[in-house]
Design a protein around this motif. Sequence first.
Motif, PDB file in Angstrom:
ATOM      1  N   VAL A  71       0.840  -1.200   0.000  1.00  0.00           N
ATOM      2  CA  VAL A  71       0.000   0.000   0.000  1.00  0.00           C
ATOM      3  C   VAL A  71       0.876   1.251   0.000  1.00  0.00           C
ATOM      4  O   VAL A  71       0.634   2.199  -0.755  1.00  0.00           O
ATOM      5  CB  VAL A  71      -0.970  -0.016   1.208  1.00  0.00           C
ATOM      6  CG1 VAL A  71      -1.659   1.329   1.359  1.00  0.00           C
ATOM      7  CG2 VAL A  71      -1.977  -1.130   1.077  1.00  0.00           C
ATOM      8  N   ARG A  72       1.921   1.266   0.794  1.00  0.00           N
ATOM      9  CA  ARG A  72       2.821   2.414   0.821  1.00  0.00           C
ATOM     10  C   ARG A  72       3.540   2.591  -0.516  1.00  0.00           C
ATOM     11  O   ARG A  72       3.739   3.711  -0.979  1.00  0.00           O
ATOM     12  CB  ARG A  72       3.849   2.274   1.939  1.00  0.00           C
ATOM     13  CG  ARG A  72       3.270   2.511   3.300  1.00  0.00           C
ATOM     14  CD  ARG A  72       4.333   2.497   4.342  1.00  0.00           C
ATOM     15  NE  ARG A  72       3.769   2.733   5.664  1.00  0.00           N
ATOM     16  CZ  ARG A  72       4.479   2.968   6.727  1.00  0.00           C
ATOM     17  NH1 ARG A  72       5.792   2.999   6.652  1.00  0.00           N
ATOM     18  NH2 ARG A  72       3.889   3.173   7.884  1.00  0.00           N
ATOM     19  N   LEU A  73       3.930   1.502  -1.134  1.00  0.00           N
ATOM     20  CA  LEU A  73       4.594   1.566  -2.435  1.00  0.00           C
ATOM     21  C   LEU A  73       3.652   2.110  -3.505  1.00  0.00           C
ATOM     22  O   LEU A  73       4.042   2.960  -4.325  1.00  0.00           O
ATOM     23  CB  LEU A  73       5.113   0.183  -2.831  1.00  0.00           C
ATOM     24  CG  LEU A  73       5.937   0.111  -4.105  1.00  0.00           C
ATOM     25  CD1 LEU A  73       7.209   0.930  -3.938  1.00  0.00           C
ATOM     26  CD2 LEU A  73       6.275  -1.326  -4.436  1.00  0.00           C
ATOM     27  N   VAL A  74       2.386   1.692  -3.503  1.00  0.00           N
ATOM     28  CA  VAL A  74       1.398   2.204  -4.458  1.00  0.00           C
ATOM     29  C   VAL A  74       1.156   3.693  -4.202  1.00  0.00           C
ATOM     30  O   VAL A  74       1.089   4.495  -5.145  1.00  0.00           O
ATOM     31  CB  VAL A  74       0.084   1.398  -4.368  1.00  0.00           C
ATOM     32  CG1 VAL A  74      -1.043   2.093  -5.119  1.00  0.00           C
ATOM     33  CG2 VAL A  74       0.284   0.002  -4.906  1.00  0.00           C
ATOM     34  N   LEU A  75       1.029   4.075  -2.942  1.00  0.00           N
ATOM     35  CA  LEU A  75       0.852   5.483  -2.624  1.00  0.00           C
ATOM     36  C   LEU A  75       2.049   6.306  -3.095  1.00  0.00           C
ATOM     37  O   LEU A  75       1.892   7.405  -3.640  1.00  0.00           O
ATOM     38  CB  LEU A  75       0.651   5.688  -1.124  1.00  0.00           C
ATOM     39  CG  LEU A  75      -0.703   5.292  -0.550  1.00  0.00           C
ATOM     40  CD1 LEU A  75      -0.680   5.401   0.968  1.00  0.00           C
ATOM     41  CD2 LEU A  75      -1.793   6.163  -1.135  1.00  0.00           C
ATOM     42  N   LEU A  76       3.247   5.788  -2.926  1.00  0.00           N
ATOM     43  CA  LEU A  76       4.455   6.511  -3.305  1.00  0.00           C
ATOM     44  C   LEU A  76       4.601   6.608  -4.823  1.00  0.00           C
ATOM     45  O   LEU A  76       4.986   7.650  -5.352  1.00  0.00           O
ATOM     46  CB  LEU A  76       5.686   5.820  -2.697  1.00  0.00           C
ATOM     47  CG  LEU A  76       7.026   6.492  -2.947  1.00  0.00           C
ATOM     48  CD1 LEU A  76       7.052   7.843  -2.247  1.00  0.00           C
ATOM     49  CD2 LEU A  76       8.154   5.616  -2.445  1.00  0.00           C
ATOM     50  N   LEU A  77       4.272   5.554  -5.551  1.00  0.00           N
ATOM     51  CA  LEU A  77       4.500   5.529  -6.998  1.00  0.00           C
ATOM     52  C   LEU A  77       3.331   6.043  -7.830  1.00  0.00           C
ATOM     53  O   LEU A  77       3.538   6.503  -8.953  1.00  0.00           O
ATOM     54  CB  LEU A  77       4.853   4.105  -7.451  1.00  0.00           C
ATOM     55  CG  LEU A  77       6.169   3.540  -6.905  1.00  0.00           C
ATOM     56  CD1 LEU A  77       6.360   2.120  -7.371  1.00  0.00           C
ATOM     57  CD2 LEU A  77       7.335   4.414  -7.323  1.00  0.00           C
ATOM     58  N   VAL A  78       2.113   5.991  -7.312  1.00  0.00           N
ATOM     59  CA  VAL A  78       0.946   6.375  -8.107  1.00  0.00           C
ATOM     60  C   VAL A  78       0.275   7.639  -7.559  1.00  0.00           C
ATOM     61  O   VAL A  78       0.094   8.621  -8.280  1.00  0.00           O
ATOM     62  CB  VAL A  78      -0.084   5.221  -8.174  1.00  0.00           C
ATOM     63  CG1 VAL A  78      -1.329   5.642  -8.924  1.00  0.00           C
ATOM     64  CG2 VAL A  78       0.545   3.990  -8.818  1.00  0.00           C
ATOM     65  N   VAL A  79      -0.067   7.639  -6.319  1.00  0.00           N
ATOM     66  CA  VAL A  79      -0.858   8.723  -5.758  1.00  0.00           C
ATOM     67  C   VAL A  79      -0.016   9.990  -5.587  1.00  0.00           C
ATOM     68  O   VAL A  79      -0.459  11.086  -5.932  1.00  0.00           O
ATOM     69  CB  VAL A  79      -1.502   8.292  -4.413  1.00  0.00           C
ATOM     70  CG1 VAL A  79      -2.240   9.447  -3.771  1.00  0.00           C
ATOM     71  CG2 VAL A  79      -2.433   7.116  -4.642  1.00  0.00           C
ATOM     72  N   LEU A  80       1.193   9.872  -5.071  1.00  0.00           N
ATOM     73  CA  LEU A  80       2.028  11.049  -4.847  1.00  0.00           C
ATOM     74  C   LEU A  80       2.331  11.816  -6.142  1.00  0.00           C
ATOM     75  O   LEU A  80       2.161  13.037  -6.178  1.00  0.00           O
ATOM     76  CB  LEU A  80       3.323  10.670  -4.121  1.00  0.00           C
ATOM     77  CG  LEU A  80       4.258  11.827  -3.798  1.00  0.00           C
ATOM     78  CD1 LEU A  80       3.588  12.771  -2.804  1.00  0.00           C
ATOM     79  CD2 LEU A  80       5.570  11.313  -3.247  1.00  0.00           C
ATOM     80  N   PRO A  81       2.758  11.152  -7.236  1.00  0.00           N
ATOM     81  CA  PRO A  81       2.975  11.917  -8.479  1.00  0.00           C
ATOM     82  C   PRO A  81       1.695  12.574  -9.004  1.00  0.00           C
ATOM     83  O   PRO A  81       1.732  13.689  -9.522  1.00  0.00           O
ATOM     84  CB  PRO A  81       3.505  10.880  -9.463  1.00  0.00           C
ATOM     85  CG  PRO A  81       4.088   9.813  -8.623  1.00  0.00           C
ATOM     86  CD  PRO A  81       3.261   9.781  -7.379  1.00  0.00           C
ATOM     87  N   ALA A  82       0.554  11.905  -8.870  1.00  0.00           N
ATOM     88  CA  ALA A  82      -0.702  12.493  -9.328  1.00  0.00           C
ATOM     89  C   ALA A  82      -1.052  13.735  -8.515  1.00  0.00           C
ATOM     90  O   ALA A  82      -1.491  14.750  -9.073  1.00  0.00           O
ATOM     91  CB  ALA A  82      -1.828  11.459  -9.236  1.00  0.00           C
ATOM     92  N   VAL A  83      -0.838  13.699  -7.227  1.00  0.00           N
ATOM     93  CA  VAL A  83      -1.131  14.846  -6.367  1.00  0.00           C
ATOM     94  C   VAL A  83      -0.175  15.997  -6.671  1.00  0.00           C
ATOM     95  O   VAL A  83      -0.582  17.165  -6.768  1.00  0.00           O
ATOM     96  CB  VAL A  83      -1.069  14.442  -4.875  1.00  0.00           C
ATOM     97  CG1 VAL A  83      -1.095  15.660  -3.963  1.00  0.00           C
ATOM     98  CG2 VAL A  83      -2.208  13.508  -4.541  1.00  0.00           C
ATOM     99  N   VAL A  84       1.100  15.705  -6.862  1.00  0.00           N
ATOM    100  CA  VAL A  84       2.083  16.747  -7.172  1.00  0.00           C
ATOM    101  C   VAL A  84       1.744  17.403  -8.510  1.00  0.00           C
ATOM    102  O   VAL A  84       1.785  18.632  -8.642  1.00  0.00           O
ATOM    103  CB  VAL A  84       3.520  16.167  -7.187  1.00  0.00           C
ATOM    104  CG1 VAL A  84       4.505  17.144  -7.801  1.00  0.00           C
ATOM    105  CG2 VAL A  84       3.946  15.798  -5.786  1.00  0.00           C
TER     106      VAL A  84
END
Length: 164
Positions: free
Chosen positions: A11-24
């Motif tokens: 879950v942390r890896l998905v958040l780091l690789l998918v959600v964080l770039p989308a939010v930025v």
Amino acid sequence: MNRIGRYEGVVRLVLLLVVLPAVVYRLSLGRTIALWGEVRRAERTLAEADSAPIQPDTPAAMLDTVELIAGGGLLELLERLGPDSSAEVVSYTPYRTREGDDFTLRTAEIVLSGDFVPLLRTLDAAERELSGCRLLSSEFKTVRRGRQTSLQLTLVVQQLTDKP
């Protein structure tokens, strides 16, 4: 409870690789890239305008007989220059600057409000089409009212006319 802890790393890896770039991208890079595209389009438009032939100005000895500033014709001319523009007139202040035996010098201060690109297009059209008037100055400023900010363009225009 043991099952959630087992997938915590995924879950942390998905958040780091998918959600964080989308939010930025959404919060910072999206507007920057859109503005960069507008700047590129404006540069192309300016390059095309530079290659267009320049029309000579009217002779200085001939004074205008149509008063655009006193009669409000200047506002009509600005509206005609940018009918699809989202720039709107906030204030219009005409006044007589100087009066001689055979001439009258009138000055108008026009404050327009809107987005940057429509205001810039209106300024460009005013510089090109106001043959009877002289554009003295233009100033962009940001006005804050509470949490809202708006961009304003202040134009100072003068016209020298024959005295009737």
